[in-house]
Design a protein around this motif. Sequence first.
Motif, PDB file in Angstrom:
ATOM      1  N   VAL A   1      13.506  46.432  -9.369  1.00 28.74           N
ATOM      2  CA  VAL A   1      12.118  46.263  -9.823  1.00 28.74           C
ATOM      3  C   VAL A   1      11.129  46.513  -8.688  1.00 28.74           C
ATOM      4  O   VAL A   1      10.044  47.085  -8.894  1.00 28.74           O
ATOM      5  CB  VAL A   1      11.925  44.894 -10.520  1.00 28.74           C
ATOM      6  CG1 VAL A   1      11.837  43.770  -9.540  1.00 28.74           C
ATOM      7  CG2 VAL A   1      10.710  44.906 -11.422  1.00 28.74           C
TER       8      VAL A   1
ATOM      9  N   PRO B   1       7.639  48.630 -14.084  1.00 27.04           N
ATOM     10  CA  PRO B   1       7.844  47.199 -13.867  1.00 27.04           C
ATOM     11  C   PRO B   1       7.431  46.417 -15.113  1.00 27.04           C
ATOM     12  O   PRO B   1       6.350  46.648 -15.655  1.00 27.04           O
ATOM     13  CB  PRO B   1       6.916  46.859 -12.691  1.00 27.04           C
ATOM     14  CG  PRO B   1       6.504  48.154 -12.087  1.00 27.04           C
ATOM     15  CD  PRO B   1       6.675  49.219 -13.140  1.00 27.04           C
TER      16      PRO B   1
ATOM     17  N   SER C   1       0.445  32.464  -7.326  1.00 24.28           N
ATOM     18  CA  SER C   1       0.423  33.231  -8.574  1.00 24.28           C
ATOM     19  C   SER C   1       1.029  34.622  -8.446  1.00 24.28           C
ATOM     20  O   SER C   1       1.204  35.318  -9.433  1.00 24.28           O
ATOM     21  CB  SER C   1      -1.021  33.387  -9.063  1.00 24.28           C
ATOM     22  OG  SER C   1      -1.603  32.129  -9.219  1.00 24.28           O
TER      23      SER C   1
ATOM     24  N   VAL D   1       0.022  38.863 -11.236  1.00 24.17           N
ATOM     25  CA  VAL D   1       1.006  39.670 -10.506  1.00 24.17           C
ATOM     26  C   VAL D   1       0.944  41.126 -10.976  1.00 24.17           C
ATOM     27  O   VAL D   1       1.091  42.055 -10.175  1.00 24.17           O
ATOM     28  CB  VAL D   1       2.420  39.053 -10.596  1.00 24.17           C
ATOM     29  CG1 VAL D   1       3.058  39.274 -11.936  1.00 24.17           C
ATOM     30  CG2 VAL D   1       3.321  39.578  -9.492  1.00 24.17           C
TER      31      VAL D   1
ATOM     32  N   LEU E   1      -1.813  42.715  -9.013  1.00 29.16           N
ATOM     33  CA  LEU E   1      -1.408  43.056  -7.643  1.00 29.16           C
ATOM     34  C   LEU E   1      -0.613  44.352  -7.632  1.00 29.16           C
ATOM     35  O   LEU E   1      -0.798  45.204  -6.766  1.00 29.16           O
ATOM     36  CB  LEU E   1      -0.553  41.929  -7.044  1.00 29.16           C
ATOM     37  CG  LEU E   1      -1.224  40.573  -6.815  1.00 29.16           C
ATOM     38  CD1 LEU E   1      -0.278  39.658  -6.055  1.00 29.16           C
ATOM     39  CD2 LEU E   1      -2.537  40.719  -6.053  1.00 29.16           C
ATOM     40  N   ILE E   2       0.291  44.488  -8.617  1.00 29.15           N
ATOM     41  CA  ILE E   2       1.115  45.697  -8.691  1.00 29.15           C
ATOM     42  C   ILE E   2       0.240  46.919  -8.979  1.00 29.15           C
ATOM     43  O   ILE E   2       0.415  47.978  -8.380  1.00 29.15           O
ATOM     44  CB  ILE E   2       2.198  45.539  -9.788  1.00 29.15           C
ATOM     45  CG1 ILE E   2       3.198  44.467  -9.388  1.00 29.15           C
ATOM     46  CG2 ILE E   2       2.899  46.868 -10.059  1.00 29.15           C
ATOM     47  CD1 ILE E   2       4.204  44.113 -10.466  1.00 29.15           C
TER      48      ILE E   2
ATOM     49  N   ARG F   1      -2.646  47.593  -8.138  1.00 29.83           N
ATOM     50  CA  ARG F   1      -3.537  47.999  -7.046  1.00 29.83           C
ATOM     51  C   ARG F   1      -2.824  48.828  -5.989  1.00 29.83           C
ATOM     52  O   ARG F   1      -3.472  49.389  -5.120  1.00 29.83           O
ATOM     53  CB  ARG F   1      -4.071  46.756  -6.339  1.00 29.83           C
ATOM     54  CG  ARG F   1      -5.131  46.051  -7.102  1.00 29.83           C
ATOM     55  CD  ARG F   1      -5.497  44.771  -6.391  1.00 29.83           C
ATOM     56  NE  ARG F   1      -6.314  43.964  -7.275  1.00 29.83           N
ATOM     57  CZ  ARG F   1      -6.659  42.717  -7.025  1.00 29.83           C
ATOM     58  NH1 ARG F   1      -6.256  42.144  -5.919  1.00 29.83           N
ATOM     59  NH2 ARG F   1      -7.407  42.043  -7.875  1.00 29.83           N
ATOM     60  N   LEU F   2      -1.497  48.804  -6.021  1.00 32.86           N
ATOM     61  CA  LEU F   2      -0.724  49.435  -4.931  1.00 32.86           C
ATOM     62  C   LEU F   2      -0.934  50.939  -4.910  1.00 32.86           C
ATOM     63  O   LEU F   2      -1.070  51.558  -5.966  1.00 32.86           O
ATOM     64  CB  LEU F   2       0.761  49.101  -5.100  1.00 32.86           C
ATOM     65  CG  LEU F   2       1.110  47.640  -4.867  1.00 32.86           C
ATOM     66  CD1 LEU F   2       2.583  47.416  -5.129  1.00 32.86           C
ATOM     67  CD2 LEU F   2       0.750  47.231  -3.457  1.00 32.86           C
TER      68      LEU F   2
ATOM     69  N   PRO G   1       2.719  41.769  -4.472  1.00 33.10           N
ATOM     70  CA  PRO G   1       3.707  41.276  -5.448  1.00 33.10           C
ATOM     71  C   PRO G   1       4.929  40.728  -4.726  1.00 33.10           C
ATOM     72  O   PRO G   1       5.465  41.381  -3.823  1.00 33.10           O
ATOM     73  CB  PRO G   1       4.084  42.528  -6.256  1.00 33.10           C
ATOM     74  CG  PRO G   1       3.052  43.555  -5.937  1.00 33.10           C
ATOM     75  CD  PRO G   1       2.449  43.208  -4.625  1.00 33.10           C
TER      76      PRO G   1
ATOM     77  N   HIS H   1       1.085  51.679 -16.709  1.00 33.37           N
ATOM     78  CA  HIS H   1       1.469  51.603 -15.300  1.00 33.37           C
ATOM     79  C   HIS H   1       2.370  50.392 -15.078  1.00 33.37           C
ATOM     80  O   HIS H   1       3.395  50.453 -14.417  1.00 33.37           O
ATOM     81  CB  HIS H   1       0.188  51.467 -14.471  1.00 33.37           C
ATOM     82  CG  HIS H   1       0.197  52.241 -13.207  1.00 33.37           C
ATOM     83  ND1 HIS H   1       0.331  53.605 -13.182  1.00 33.37           N
ATOM     84  CD2 HIS H   1       0.089  51.848 -11.906  1.00 33.37           C
ATOM     85  CE1 HIS H   1       0.311  54.024 -11.924  1.00 33.37           C
ATOM     86  NE2 HIS H   1       0.176  52.978 -11.142  1.00 33.37           N
TER      87      HIS H   1
ATOM     88  N   LEU I   1       4.625  53.310  -7.830  1.00 34.18           N
ATOM     89  CA  LEU I   1       3.382  53.442  -8.609  1.00 34.18           C
ATOM     90  C   LEU I   1       2.265  54.069  -7.765  1.00 34.18           C
ATOM     91  O   LEU I   1       2.172  53.821  -6.573  1.00 34.18           O
ATOM     92  CB  LEU I   1       2.953  52.065  -9.141  1.00 34.18           C
ATOM     93  CG  LEU I   1       3.888  51.472 -10.187  1.00 34.18           C
ATOM     94  CD1 LEU I   1       3.415  50.076 -10.575  1.00 34.18           C
ATOM     95  CD2 LEU I   1       3.941  52.357 -11.419  1.00 34.18           C
TER      96      LEU I   1
ATOM     97  N   HIS J   1       4.448  46.595   1.294  1.00 36.30           N
ATOM     98  CA  HIS J   1       3.865  46.968   0.011  1.00 36.30           C
ATOM     99  C   HIS J   1       4.299  45.988  -1.068  1.00 36.30           C
ATOM    100  O   HIS J   1       3.509  45.534  -1.889  1.00 36.30           O
ATOM    101  CB  HIS J   1       4.367  48.378  -0.334  1.00 36.30           C
ATOM    102  CG  HIS J   1       3.326  49.256  -0.924  1.00 36.30           C
ATOM    103  ND1 HIS J   1       2.154  49.556  -0.278  1.00 36.30           N
ATOM    104  CD2 HIS J   1       3.264  49.913  -2.103  1.00 36.30           C
ATOM    105  CE1 HIS J   1       1.422  50.347  -1.039  1.00 36.30           C
ATOM    106  NE2 HIS J   1       2.067  50.566  -2.148  1.00 36.30           N
TER     107      HIS J   1
ATOM    108  N   LEU K   1      10.633  50.201  -8.536  1.00 32.83           N
ATOM    109  CA  LEU K   1       9.710  50.682  -9.573  1.00 32.83           C
ATOM    110  C   LEU K   1       8.266  50.447  -9.163  1.00 32.83           C
ATOM    111  O   LEU K   1       7.394  51.304  -9.351  1.00 32.83           O
ATOM    112  CB  LEU K   1       9.991  49.982 -10.904  1.00 32.83           C
ATOM    113  CG  LEU K   1      11.341  50.233 -11.575  1.00 32.83           C
ATOM    114  CD1 LEU K   1      11.357  49.593 -12.953  1.00 32.83           C
ATOM    115  CD2 LEU K   1      11.635  51.724 -11.687  1.00 32.83           C
TER     116      LEU K   1
END
Lengths: 249, 249, 249, 249, 249, 249, 249, 249
Positions: free
Chosen positions: E242, D197, E226, D242, D245-246, D248-249, E197, D174, E249, E174, E245
């Motif tokens: 990016v 990503p 972070s 990071v 965080l991505i 979880r979207l 993010p 992912h 998700l 988001h 991308l």
Amino acid sequence: MNVQYLKKMLEEVQKGKVSIAEALQKLKTLPFEEIGCATIDHHRPLRQGNPETIFGEGKTATQILSIMKKMVEKGNNILVTRMDRGKLPAIRRSFPKCRYDPQSRTLMFLCHPIREIGKGTILVVSAGTSDIPVAQEAIVTARMMGNRVDPLFDVGVAGIHRLMSQKEKLLSAHVIIVVAGMEGALPSVVGGLVDRPVIAVPTSIGYGANLGGITALLGMLNSCASSVCVVNIDNGYGAGYVASLINRL
Amino acid sequence: MNVQYLKKMLEEVQKGKVSIAEALQKLKTLPFEEIGCATIDHHRPLRQGNPETIFGEGKTATQILSIMKKMVEKGNNILVTRMDRGKLPAIRRSFPKCRYDPQSRTLMFLCHPIREIGKGTILVVSAGTSDIPVAQEAIVTARMMGNRVDPLFDVGVAGIHRLMSQKEKLLSAHVIIVVAGMEGALPSVVGGLVDRPVIAVPTSIGYGANLGGITALLGMLNSCASSVCVVNIDNGYGAGYVASLINRL
Amino acid sequence: MNVQYLKKMLEEVQKGKVSIAEALQKLKTLPFEEIGCATIDHHRPLRQGNPETIFGEGKTATQILSIMKKMVEKGNNILVTRMDRGKLPAIRRSFPKCRYDPQSRTLMFLCHPIREIGKGTILVVSAGTSDIPVAQEAIVTARMMGNRVDPLFDVGVAGIHRLMSQKEKLLSAHVIIVVAGMEGALPSVVGGLVDRPVIAVPTSIGYGANLGGITALLGMLNSCASSVCVVNIDNGYGAGYVASLINRL
Amino acid sequence: MNVQYLKKMLEEVQKGKVSIAEALQKLKTLPFEEIGCATIDHHRPLRQGNPETIFGEGKTATQILSIMKKMVEKGNNILVTRMDRGKLPAIRRSFPKCRYDPQSRTLMFLCHPIREIGKGTILVVSAGTSDIPVAQEAIVTARMMGNRVDPLFDVGVAGIHRLMSQKEKLLSAHVIIVVAGMEGALPSVVGGLVDRPVIAVPTSIGYGANLGGITALLGMLNSCASSVCVVNIDNGYGAGYVASLINRL
Amino acid sequence: MNVQYLKKMLEEVQKGKVSIAEALQKLKTLPFEEIGCATIDHHRPLRQGNPETIFGEGKTATQILSIMKKMVEKGNNILVTRMDRGKLPAIRRSFPKCRYDPQSRTLMFLCHPIREIGKGTILVVSAGTSDIPVAQEAIVTARMMGNRVDPLFDVGVAGIHRLMSQKEKLLSAHVIIVVAGMEGALPSVVGGLVDRPVIAVPTSIGYGANLGGITALLGMLNSCASSVCVVNIDNGYGAGYVASLINRL
Amino acid sequence: MNVQYLKKMLEEVQKGKVSIAEALQKLKTLPFEEIGCATIDHHRPLRQGNPETIFGEGKTATQILSIMKKMVEKGNNILVTRMDRGKLPAIRRSFPKCRYDPQSRTLMFLCHPIREIGKGTILVVSAGTSDIPVAQEAIVTARMMGNRVDPLFDVGVAGIHRLMSQKEKLLSAHVIIVVAGMEGALPSVVGGLVDRPVIAVPTSIGYGANLGGITALLGMLNSCASSVCVVNIDNGYGAGYVASLINRL
Amino acid sequence: MNVQYLKKMLEEVQKGKVSIAEALQKLKTLPFEEIGCATIDHHRPLRQGNPETIFGEGKTATQILSIMKKMVEKGNNILVTRMDRGKLPAIRRSFPKCRYDPQSRTLMFLCHPIREIGKGTILVVSAGTSDIPVAQEAIVTARMMGNRVDPLFDVGVAGIHRLMSQKEKLLSAHVIIVVAGMEGALPSVVGGLVDRPVIAVPTSIGYGANLGGITALLGMLNSCASSVCVVNIDNGYGAGYVASLINRL
Amino acid sequence: MNVQYLKKMLEEVQKGKVSIAEALQKLKTLPFEEIGCATIDHHRPLRQGNPETIFGEGKTATQILSIMKKMVEKGNNILVTRMDRGKLPAIRRSFPKCRYDPQSRTLMFLCHPIREIGKGTILVVSAGTSDIPVAQEAIVTARMMGNRVDPLFDVGVAGIHRLMSQKEKLLSAHVIIVVAGMEGALPSVVGGLVDRPVIAVPTSIGYGANLGGITALLGMLNSCASSVCVVNIDNGYGAGYVASLINRL
């Protein structure tokens, strides 16, 4: 010697003992410096009573000793720079008469008295107390190379009056070495006061944005006084060396 | 010539026409390279049919022309690098047969056909279309120096399959020049695929933190492939030159 | 081997032992290099008798040992670079016949004699005595890769005659590695004397504005001699490796 | 003044001169912060079961312990990064159930089981064995934050086939974290293979012109693959954070 | 297709129409990606309706036009970045329906409507008015890639209340792109307010010690939040890419 | 004193006890600052109850002691900065009443009570816990120079609400010192909230691309808040000193 | 004059015409340099026939003219450095006898013949043809300051024999200025051949990793020849100035 | 939620259940910013008669005009910095009473007379004539902010007596701005003479290793005078701004 060799060969050509082809062959394969070029003095550091110099950093006491022993055979004075005190006892065992200067971490061994050949006085000016080791290396070097050297320490630009009150010294020097860390401003001020060659030595003294001496180095290279030229960071030896060359002219 | 000169002098010594003292004097004052050392070839760029090269940047058309005219007398081929198109008409008036390659901004003038002396093929690989001018400079240089040269353009690492599908070319090359800007990763990948000398040329292509090519340069110097060595940023000429030397061995 | 595998599979398809669907599935899921691409030799360091190399820095004796043991099973010679002497006893216990070179901090273990495959001589030139460890790493590497290697040490540019007097060595070499710290000027001078590929290795030797070798590196990249290409600071291994590739052509 | 304003408004509300709706409206449109900011969650790291994190470098075992004890009262999981093994015994005395990962030098203490909240798999790719500690820090962090994490180690660009043969893993992830030192080329290659990503982590692995990781960092910032974004040198924690965080979207 | 090709070949092997040697030869010389690997999508930028992108800087209008014409045949939308307005008339003659955004210097040509595939909103935050061109490039890119994009401009940290008063926007995004020059502090503040993010884009805006954007870049890489990762200086396109991308998700 | 000296000399001239020639000679050879210029206070650090300051780094306990003993004779308070705890016992033997602050590594010895001469409060704000030693050095310095000093620690920008909730402190300060490492963003935010002089102190706290504090330094120099001026990395003493000068106006 | 003033004042004190209080007041408020210090020559550039120098870069022809007119009143020779040819006509209108050197972009106007005061010859050595403008600036400066100056151009290290064949010139010089760009290696070689002070001038000639002359500068600062000191990049004027000071000793 | 809370409270106020004092207290203690923040003046630049400032660089005359027109409605004085003269005519058409200072490239438009609020004099010292534009920007800024400002130009450290002879000015100033390029040494000397806050402004004046002002910047940050703090290169505006804040205390 080479001349002798050439002369002899030419005589043999003249006498017919050596053919032209043979002579030609010999001339072609002679190592470079054996012909004529001997007038270029390659044994640079040894001329005029200069000391032979060993850069002590990264060498063991044993390595330094073995180099010194070879050098001493040629009868030259010896200067070891950047030598930690810990290496002294081992060297003293073989060279009991050597002298060690803990501030500049230099070791001297004299095979013959230093002959004074400098024409004027070299003044070594330093900014802060922490710059003294580098200044002292310049002093030891210049003295080993036959110069009268005067120190003028702790006259940084943040207390400009200390420098000002020493104008006699500044005016009477032939060449001036200026050693400074931090912002490296002292050579500019000295260069503005007297019209003598100023050899500037940046030191790594300072912290943070001094970048290990790069800041002082850059400052000196950009000096607004035109009489300033610069050597590498902490290079007291180089400053003493070039000042000595100037003082002999 | 020098040999002639020496031979003649030795003969005169043999015949007694020149005294030994005179001969000695002459030998002593001969410019360095005229004795023996002639076996060291100083006329470096002119050996083996190498072109004489003029770095055109910062030179006027008039300056380039006057240098070309002197060179052409010696009968050598001539390569002018980094020459803007604007200077072409002036040069064409005197050298109507010169060829100009606008991509690499190189000008060629041939006094004699290029003799092929390279043993294998030199492959010139480039990452992006913007890197082509530098790659092209390497190609022109290597061709002028007598090599078969193959281009392999637009095979950057972000589309690794393009490079992969050209494995024949990679495997059959003798020496590989890799030209890349931005992150400069291509030489590492090429160096990992084939065990040939890789000459990496960083280009100034990119923006921001590419630092005018420094980023690509640093990347190439730190390549994890041991077969990579590096020349200066945008130095297509140097890469072509050193690849040619390798390809002659 | 892969070819064998493919051949066998095709035969089974031919004989009807394997269905087309099965064959297709196998072809699809084969790891990349197992099909066709086997002509691209990925086992790069192992070809042609190259040693397997372990970068010893930051690895414990135990880690080095365990890697060596795996390698030795394949029957390859082994080279460990940047290995401190302190790790030697532990390794010697398992590999009593290994040889350690303290200057270059390299360890060699030979499973089979080194086969000489280099065509000419690789000359390794170094400027100062402090540059010798890096030069020595290049020498050991090139020897392990099957080359005749000649050292030429202590010929820095400040005493240019020392270099000049060795013109035979320079002229007879196939490839030249030049190792230098401080201002990194030696490759330019060597590159000006002989028309052979010159691999320049900057060292971190020096102090102050040498910036840990960056100064020498930049100097070499900007060499006025076009035959110079450059590897990373202190990268004797890389220089030996790429010189070996060149010397096999 | 504002107090006056507020007081006056409240008096008018009290007196019925201003309706509650009107007053509310006024309070709402008061310069920002005035109302409702509590909806901005400042207690950032504690949301959604994130661990509380202690940067262990430069802290004594005693300091780490005292912070852990305060944290544990709130019932949160705890992650200590960059903690030397030497500090472990002291901490284990108070937290016998803590787990320490020597490779990444991270310590974990769980007050409650980690709740899996990541939607896909996070793939952590690393170039060389020396990059594993940083990669491992990213893995531990992402796992503590509730993600499935897959490692893919030792697939550097100099042996591109190793990466290629793992295409399944690359395609099924992912988010991809890529950890690399030296020239930092791996993220570009990965970014060119899959359209996910890519979080690139430069490491300080290398020597000489790697400049302590700056070279890899610059390379990654200049990646020719548009899907790459970058965190600080050796910042495995930040990459794991990071990426979580991505995911979880 | 490739599968078809392989299947057919295997059938012919099965039927004896093709010999094993022939089949073997064909398998060996197949371009890499034609076997199995086609599941790795190399035509990266063309998936999922992504626009094809042309980096306009350094390309003439003619060059841009010729690339656009080739692209348009495949039916993809086209995005040209960093294109000076001066090139617009020439392009408009062939593509009268193209749209040009002078702030971001981007040109768009749509072959088909943009399909919205982003899941949430991408918020593009910028610090000063001078940062808007870069922010705008990110916005155009993200919109072309099928996202809802919200701008939030001129909320630099020196007037922190401006940012604070927009908490709704921050909380509902988001993914957040933060564009800032000078000291580059804005991503840290944003990253401290919301747990999403954050793609930080340093700009070259500023003067003196901003070092052409390096200062902002370094600041962002060292962010104490972070959740921040960073792209190259002025790389609005990369940030938009990016972020897109991530938003899918 | 000098005035006394001059007065006495002039009286002796008046009385004829000293000849004009003698007086002239004395005036000429007086050190610069002894005439007239005494109105320029060169004894800068000693005015107005300032402490005498010793930079302890790189000095032995013995060296510090011997300087302290000289200073104490003049009756001034003494501040030693950057003094490791290990040197404390030796100093305490001679100065049992000295106070040592382990956090800032400062030692104070009071010959007389500190006279409060600052007009307002100096607020010392710091970002992270690791920045406290530098902040503490600023606090100790400013207190020794006669100021009321308020600390406000651990209010970094990643949790902006912590800073916001302390607005009383920010608004009531006369001068604000802001100490921060990493990206150095805090001074910009503080400078945007209150219109007071902000002295920014970058710290070397961080890792990787923080470049030993250069990143924070650059960030602060490029602050978008015009009220920010900057001192050297980790220079808490300098910040305390200049804030004290401002607070006396 | 100042002495006169002081003497007169003391006499008046002696005679009782001036009270002690008045005298004291006058002494206190005298400008610094009016007492004693006049022996420090502040009018530095005007001593010994030095030209007055105007840095022409960034000044309009009108500005240069107005400065020249003021200077000419004092009767000094004038040197304008870094003056573009475009400004010449305007200046020639007022100073028809001025001489302009287009290579070094210097303008000279002589109020009186140059008095030769240098003791020996200053040799100005340059590496490439592109370095000549800087070398020429040094020559013009040194000539204006009363020295015999000899040029030795185009003797770069890549053709070391060219330098070698000029050993007479090298050996007979008093001071040597060496001007070089690219890798800046020439001063080391010259410094190794003769034991005279070498003033090294790095030039900005080169491209890519020459960093605008920084590479040559660093190389020279790290010279392995101890007789080398360095001035700023392209600073031919400074080199000529300091060489002149040395040549007068 | 907060709205609910507020609504409920207002209802209770309306109903008399909660007193105004109680309500006020609650509003005051709501999480930070909620109430009263208006006491934090966000409209920073407009307090106390500060001018509104427009950074003119990179803005067209039209853009500047449109901003000025909006600003003038609020009745504030306007300062435009870094505005090229070419934009003046367009602005003068709308603002005929504006004043333009060509040296500092600043434009002023006064809506009301400047109210003098500075307590002492701000002295602006500059080193060379080329530094005057930056110094002048500081002067204009400080005057617009209500200060008496004194210039002291052309007192660089290479002629230290010029500075010394102005001791009255130095001693009588409240705050001192020092503007210098090249080596940036002047602030250290000034800071050593008087015990006042010194705001140092590095300028980009110089060439070669001045690195566009970085050298002066680094020098000032490393000043040996503790009273020096620094702003960005060429940032005369910032120096004038912060000096004004100090002068109001």
